[in-house]
Design a protein around this motif. Sequence first.
Motif, PDB file in Angstrom:
ATOM      1  N   TYR A   1     -35.884 -13.037 -74.530  1.00  0.00           N
ATOM      2  CA  TYR A   1     -37.416 -13.121 -74.491  1.00  0.00           C
ATOM      3  C   TYR A   1     -37.914 -12.126 -73.450  1.00  0.00           C
ATOM      4  CZ  TYR A   1     -36.764 -17.829 -76.354  1.00  0.00           C
ATOM      5  OH  TYR A   1     -36.526 -19.041 -77.113  1.00  0.00           O
ATOM      6  N   TYR A   2     -37.636 -11.757 -72.307  1.00  0.00           N
ATOM      7  CA  TYR A   2     -37.979 -10.736 -71.517  1.00  0.00           C
ATOM      8  C   TYR A   2     -38.355  -9.341 -72.277  1.00  0.00           C
ATOM      9  CZ  TYR A   2     -37.763  -7.074 -67.889  1.00  0.00           C
ATOM     10  OH  TYR A   2     -38.233  -5.986 -67.283  1.00  0.00           O
TER      11      TYR A   2
ATOM     12  N   SER B   1     -29.177 -22.767 -74.263  1.00  0.00           N
ATOM     13  CA  SER B   1     -30.310 -23.656 -73.823  1.00  0.00           C
ATOM     14  C   SER B   1     -31.307 -22.490 -73.378  1.00  0.00           C
ATOM     15  CB  SER B   1     -29.854 -24.521 -72.684  1.00  0.00           C
ATOM     16  OG  SER B   1     -29.506 -23.522 -71.566  1.00  0.00           O
ATOM     17  N   ALA B   2     -30.952 -21.247 -72.928  1.00  0.00           N
ATOM     18  CA  ALA B   2     -31.837 -20.515 -72.723  1.00  0.00           C
ATOM     19  C   ALA B   2     -32.699 -19.975 -74.021  1.00  0.00           C
ATOM     20  CB  ALA B   2     -31.244 -19.294 -71.750  1.00  0.00           C
TER      21      ALA B   2
ATOM     22  N   SER C   1     -37.547 -19.527 -60.919  1.00  0.00           N
ATOM     23  CA  SER C   1     -35.807 -19.925 -61.612  1.00  0.00           C
ATOM     24  C   SER C   1     -35.481 -20.824 -60.740  1.00  0.00           C
ATOM     25  CB  SER C   1     -35.183 -18.429 -61.186  1.00  0.00           C
ATOM     26  OG  SER C   1     -35.119 -18.005 -59.817  1.00  0.00           O
TER      27      SER C   1
ATOM     28  N   MET D   1     -39.589 -20.314 -68.655  1.00  0.00           N
ATOM     29  CA  MET D   1     -39.624 -19.725 -69.912  1.00  0.00           C
ATOM     30  C   MET D   1     -41.034 -18.900 -69.950  1.00  0.00           C
ATOM     31  SD  MET D   1     -39.045 -19.077 -73.103  1.00  0.00           S
ATOM     32  CE  MET D   1     -37.870 -20.034 -73.856  1.00  0.00           C
TER      33      MET D   1
ATOM     34  N   LYS E   1     -32.404 -15.603 -71.589  1.00  0.00           N
ATOM     35  CA  LYS E   1     -33.886 -15.191 -71.226  1.00  0.00           C
ATOM     36  C   LYS E   1     -34.156 -13.787 -71.209  1.00  0.00           C
ATOM     37  CE  LYS E   1     -35.005 -19.526 -70.432  1.00  0.00           C
ATOM     38  NZ  LYS E   1     -35.663 -20.135 -71.340  1.00  0.00           N
TER      39      LYS E   1
ATOM     40  N   THR F   1     -40.819 -16.027 -67.449  1.00  0.00           N
ATOM     41  CA  THR F   1     -39.872 -15.107 -68.136  1.00  0.00           C
ATOM     42  C   THR F   1     -40.782 -14.003 -69.147  1.00  0.00           C
ATOM     43  OG1 THR F   1     -38.120 -16.310 -68.056  1.00  0.00           O
ATOM     44  CG2 THR F   1     -37.837 -14.698 -69.827  1.00  0.00           C
ATOM     45  N   VAL F   2     -41.560 -14.714 -70.007  1.00  0.00           N
ATOM     46  CA  VAL F   2     -42.201 -13.804 -71.055  1.00  0.00           C
ATOM     47  C   VAL F   2     -43.351 -13.050 -70.153  1.00  0.00           C
ATOM     48  CG1 VAL F   2     -44.062 -14.333 -73.002  1.00  0.00           C
ATOM     49  CG2 VAL F   2     -41.911 -15.557 -72.700  1.00  0.00           C
TER      50      VAL F   2
ATOM     51  N   GLN G   1     -27.695 -18.289 -68.537  1.00  0.00           N
ATOM     52  CA  GLN G   1     -28.942 -18.640 -68.691  1.00  0.00           C
ATOM     53  C   GLN G   1     -30.206 -17.265 -68.615  1.00  0.00           C
ATOM     54  OE1 GLN G   1     -31.814 -21.601 -67.817  1.00  0.00           O
ATOM     55  NE2 GLN G   1     -30.477 -22.099 -69.594  1.00  0.00           N
TER      56      GLN G   1
ATOM     57  N   TYR H   1     -41.517 -15.433 -60.273  1.00  0.00           N
ATOM     58  CA  TYR H   1     -40.551 -15.536 -61.086  1.00  0.00           C
ATOM     59  C   TYR H   1     -39.382 -16.128 -60.296  1.00  0.00           C
ATOM     60  CZ  TYR H   1     -36.491 -14.120 -64.050  1.00  0.00           C
ATOM     61  OH  TYR H   1     -35.547 -14.119 -64.764  1.00  0.00           O
TER      62      TYR H   1
ATOM     63  N   PRO I   1     -34.798 -23.809 -76.063  1.00  0.00           N
ATOM     64  CA  PRO I   1     -35.161 -24.528 -74.949  1.00  0.00           C
ATOM     65  C   PRO I   1     -34.956 -26.107 -75.212  1.00  0.00           C
ATOM     66  CG  PRO I   1     -36.708 -22.840 -75.317  1.00  0.00           C
ATOM     67  CD  PRO I   1     -35.923 -23.055 -76.460  1.00  0.00           C
TER      68      PRO I   1
END
Length: 173
Positions: free
Chosen positions: A57-58, A15-16, A121, A129, A54, A132-133, A50, A117, A19
């Motif tokens: 993406y980070y 799910s992370a 969270s 999301m 993520k 995270t980016v 999670q 952040y 999404p």
Amino acid sequence: MLAWLCVTLGVAFGSAVVPVLSIEVFVIGLATSEEQIPWPAIGAVVAVGQVAGKLLYYLAARGSIRLPAVLHDRLHRPRTASPMRERWRLRTKRVRGWLEALRERCHRHPHWMASTYGVSSVLGLPPFMATTVLAGLVRMRMSMFVAAGLLGRFVRFSVLAAAPAVFAGLLRL
């Protein structure tokens, strides 16, 4: 019990990364159907899954991992100037300016990004999301990213996993 926690870890990671899946619905369903699993264990497993998801993406936003060629070529190919594209560029000019100002502010005040952040969270606002980016773009320290994400996600999903038991106890009164 261990099998359910492993499944939960996989669903949380999935799910992370994708999404579309709702880990919140899964956690509530698991907490109501498998009452022998302690809610802190559910919260911890979901937090790890999670944050691990993520982290991809980070790292991509930070530039530490390279996107697959299909995505990289699509994002960086030369674009033709169509009237619709130009209209869209003009409409999003203010949003792009706001994002650039936000990025600059995060560079100047790294603790501001860490707190944003962290709040994201736990609450999901601003969207987890997006933060995270943004954390990757502003090159937030990875240790801060992981620690704030794990703590926030643990709080969020522990409360969510404990909620069915709390409401069941209230209904018995």
